[in-house]
Structure formats: C-alpha cells, structure tokens
Design an enzyme around this catalytic site. Structure first.
Site, PDB file in Angstrom:
ATOM      1  N   LYS A   1       0.805  -1.201   0.000  1.00  0.00           N
ATOM      2  CA  LYS A   1       0.000   0.000   0.000  1.00  0.00           C
ATOM      3  C   LYS A   1       0.847   1.263   0.000  1.00  0.00           C
ATOM      4  O   LYS A   1       0.352   2.338  -0.268  1.00  0.00           O
ATOM      5  CB  LYS A   1      -0.878   0.022   1.282  1.00  0.00           C
ATOM      6  CG  LYS A   1      -1.833  -1.127   1.418  1.00  0.00           C
ATOM      7  CD  LYS A   1      -2.632  -0.996   2.728  1.00  0.00           C
ATOM      8  CE  LYS A   1      -2.086  -1.980   3.709  1.00  0.00           C
ATOM      9  NZ  LYS A   1      -2.871  -2.095   4.939  1.00  0.00           N
TER      10      LYS A   1
ATOM     11  N   ASP B   1      14.911  -0.477  -0.302  1.00  0.00           N
ATOM     12  CA  ASP B   1      15.875  -0.649   0.788  1.00  0.00           C
ATOM     13  C   ASP B   1      16.854  -1.771   0.395  1.00  0.00           C
ATOM     14  O   ASP B   1      17.795  -1.531  -0.352  1.00  0.00           O
ATOM     15  CB  ASP B   1      15.096  -0.959   2.072  1.00  0.00           C
ATOM     16  CG  ASP B   1      15.979  -1.000   3.308  1.00  0.00           C
ATOM     17  OD1 ASP B   1      17.116  -0.514   3.242  1.00  0.00           O
ATOM     18  OD2 ASP B   1      15.532  -1.525   4.347  1.00  0.00           O
TER      19      ASP B   1
ATOM     20  N   LYS C   1      17.226   3.898  -0.236  1.00  0.00           N
ATOM     21  CA  LYS C   1      18.205   3.703   0.845  1.00  0.00           C
ATOM     22  C   LYS C   1      19.214   2.683   0.340  1.00  0.00           C
ATOM     23  O   LYS C   1      18.894   1.502   0.234  1.00  0.00           O
ATOM     24  CB  LYS C   1      17.510   3.164   2.103  1.00  0.00           C
ATOM     25  CG  LYS C   1      16.538   4.144   2.712  1.00  0.00           C
ATOM     26  CD  LYS C   1      16.248   3.853   4.180  1.00  0.00           C
ATOM     27  CE  LYS C   1      15.398   2.622   4.388  1.00  0.00           C
ATOM     28  NZ  LYS C   1      14.852   2.536   5.772  1.00  0.00           N
TER      29      LYS C   1
ATOM     30  N   ASP D   1       4.708   3.421   6.368  1.00  0.00           N
ATOM     31  CA  ASP D   1       4.109   3.155   7.677  1.00  0.00           C
ATOM     32  C   ASP D   1       5.099   2.588   8.675  1.00  0.00           C
ATOM     33  O   ASP D   1       6.165   2.076   8.320  1.00  0.00           O
ATOM     34  CB  ASP D   1       2.968   2.139   7.522  1.00  0.00           C
ATOM     35  CG  ASP D   1       3.497   0.736   7.220  1.00  0.00           C
ATOM     36  OD1 ASP D   1       4.291   0.603   6.259  1.00  0.00           O
ATOM     37  OD2 ASP D   1       3.155  -0.210   7.951  1.00  0.00           O
TER      38      ASP D   1
HETATM   39  P1  IMP Z   1      13.238  -4.032   0.301  1.00  0.00           P
HETATM   40  O1  IMP Z   1      13.790  -3.074  -0.725  1.00  0.00           O
HETATM   41  O2  IMP Z   1      12.957  -5.390  -0.269  1.00  0.00           O
HETATM   42  O3  IMP Z   1      14.076  -4.069   1.541  1.00  0.00           O
HETATM   43  O4  IMP Z   1      11.820  -3.604   0.784  1.00  0.00           O
HETATM   44  C1  IMP Z   1      11.344  -2.358   0.680  1.00  0.00           C
HETATM   45  C2  IMP Z   1      10.043  -2.335   1.442  1.00  0.00           C
HETATM   46  O5  IMP Z   1      10.300  -2.326   2.851  1.00  0.00           O
HETATM   47  C3  IMP Z   1       9.289  -1.059   1.132  1.00  0.00           C
HETATM   48  O6  IMP Z   1       8.375  -1.251   0.089  1.00  0.00           O
HETATM   49  C4  IMP Z   1       8.645  -0.751   2.460  1.00  0.00           C
HETATM   50  O7  IMP Z   1       7.403  -1.414   2.551  1.00  0.00           O
HETATM   51  C5  IMP Z   1       9.570  -1.326   3.495  1.00  0.00           C
HETATM   52  N1  IMP Z   1      10.511  -0.303   4.017  1.00  0.00           N
HETATM   53  C6  IMP Z   1      11.853  -0.257   3.868  1.00  0.00           C
HETATM   54  N2  IMP Z   1      12.389   0.798   4.500  1.00  0.00           N
HETATM   55  C7  IMP Z   1      11.354   1.448   5.083  1.00  0.00           C
HETATM   56  C8  IMP Z   1      11.262   2.642   5.885  1.00  0.00           C
HETATM   57  O8  IMP Z   1      12.244   3.327   6.214  1.00  0.00           O
HETATM   58  N3  IMP Z   1      10.018   2.993   6.284  1.00  0.00           N
HETATM   59  C9  IMP Z   1       8.896   2.288   5.955  1.00  0.00           C
HETATM   60  N4  IMP Z   1       8.934   1.177   5.195  1.00  0.00           N
HETATM   61  C10 IMP Z   1      10.157   0.750   4.770  1.00  0.00           C
END
Ligand code: IMP
Ligand code: MG
Length: 194
Positions: A59, A119, A147, A175
């Site tokens: 979402k 991330d 990030k 969130d």
């Molecule tokens: P990743 O890139 O697979 O680690 O996942 C990214 C997902 O993790 C995003 O779509 C968010 O739902 C969640 N996420 C990662 N960092 C944050 C943050 O700082 N705040 C809120 N959600 C985050």
C-alpha cells in the site's frame, strides 16, 4: 467539551515523530521534477495511441503514485499489485500470479514500475522478474525514496526522488505498523515509539 478532546487527539497523532527529514513542500517540488522528466522521456518513446503503464505494489506507494500520476502529461494506465494478498500462495510456490488484467496490460507495453522506497532491493528484484515474464517492450523503475546502504539486490533505478540515510522513516505513504501513512512529510520516529 467534546471539541477539546477531539482537537487533542488530532494534535497527538504525530507526537512520536522526532524529526522531519523532508517537508511537504520539498516533496511536492521533487515529484513535479520527476513528473516533468518522465513526461519528457516518454513523450519521445511512447508510440502513438499507447499509454505508459504504471504499476505499483500496495500500500505504501499509493500516496506517491497519486501525486506522480497527476504530473505526467501523457496517456497513462494505473495498476496495483496486492503483495500481501498473495503472500500465503507465494510462500508455497515462490511465485505470485499477476491478475489477468495486469498481465494483459503489460505485454508489449512500456512499463514504469513505481516504488515508494527501495531498501534491500528484494521487493524490487522480485517484482522486476515477475513483470519481465510478461514481456513488456520496456521496463524502468521509479522510486521516491532510495536507501542504498542495505542493498542486497542491485536493480537499476532510472528515476529517484531522494536518497535517504539508513534510518527508518515514516509518512508520505510509508508506515510503521500501518500507522503514519497520512503524514504529508517524511519523518523519523522517536525510538520510544518502536
Ligand atoms: P526491500 O527493498 O525489499 O528491503 O523492501 C522495501 C520495502 O520495505 C518497502 O516497500 C517498504 O514497505 C519497506 N521499508 C523499507 N524501508 C522502510 C522505511 O524506512 N520505512 C517504511 N517502510 C520501509
Ligand atoms: Mg512497498
């Protein structure tokens, strides 16, 4: 009496935010810039009569995608994937089924995958593979927040709104335990709130 209670609640909802990292105004400015850039790029490459296909995962992306969409001066179509709804199946099979609507929309089309935040990059890597299976004619990624420090899977991202430090942020759709998506800015949560 009732009014007083109500206004206290309204003010309290953001009391756990200890720092505003990016203001509402800065966000609006950056989204306008991204929209202008994407519009210019696709105005050149989009075939006559074809729409740019925007795909987002629910979402977190809803707030950003709603703003970005209105900055695109192009024909666009909007699709969402509900990852959470698929997660039970995904655990068993390792794959998610795209709905027929999304699958058909992607085939042979120019697709822009829109993310709120990247991330580790696992979500992005996974979604890229799934969408690529549907043979889009082009596939690019746009994320509002990036990030890089925890990056495990390195997928090229063409459009980035802001590079962020390795801290947990909330607001603008992001969130913490489903809260804070409605903050119009990007904030850092007070440690106490975790
Ligand atoms: P990743 O890139 O697979 O680690 O996942 C990214 C997902 O993790 C995003 O779509 C968010 O739902 C969640 N996420 C990662 N960092 C944050 C943050 O700082 N705040 C809120 N959600 C985050
Ligand atoms: Mg997400």
């Amino acid at each position: 009496m009732e009014t007083q209670v109500f206004s206290r609640r309204v003010n309290d909802f953001e009391k756990d935010i200890c720092e505003v990292l990016i203001t509402e105004g800065e966000i609006a400015q950056r989204v306008a810039e991204l929209g202008a850039k994407i519009t210019t790029d696709y105005a050149e490459r989009l075939p006559e009569g074809e729409s740019l296909i925007l795909v987002g995962v629910l979402k977190g992306v809803t707030v950003f995608i709603a703003d970005l969409l209105r900055q695109l001066k192009l024909p666009v179509e909007l699709y969402f994937i509900d990852f959470a709804r698929h997660s039970a199946d995904t655990r068993e099979t390792g794959i998610i089924e795209l709905s027929a609507t999304i699958g058909d929309a992607i085939e042979g089309k120019q697709v822009l995958f829109v993310e709120d935040i990247v991330d580790a990059g696992l979500t992005l890597s996974y979604m890229s593979r799934i969408l690529a299976l549907r043979n889009p004619s082009s596939f690019e990624v746009c994320t509002m927040f990036n990030k890089k420090e925890n990056r495990v899977m390195d997928i090229p991202i063409k459009y980035v709104g802001y590079e962020l430090p390795n801290r947990y942020v909330v607001g603008y759709g992001l969130d913490y335990k489903e809260r804070f998506r409605n903050l119009p800015y990007i904030g850092i949560l007070d440690k106490e709130a975790f």
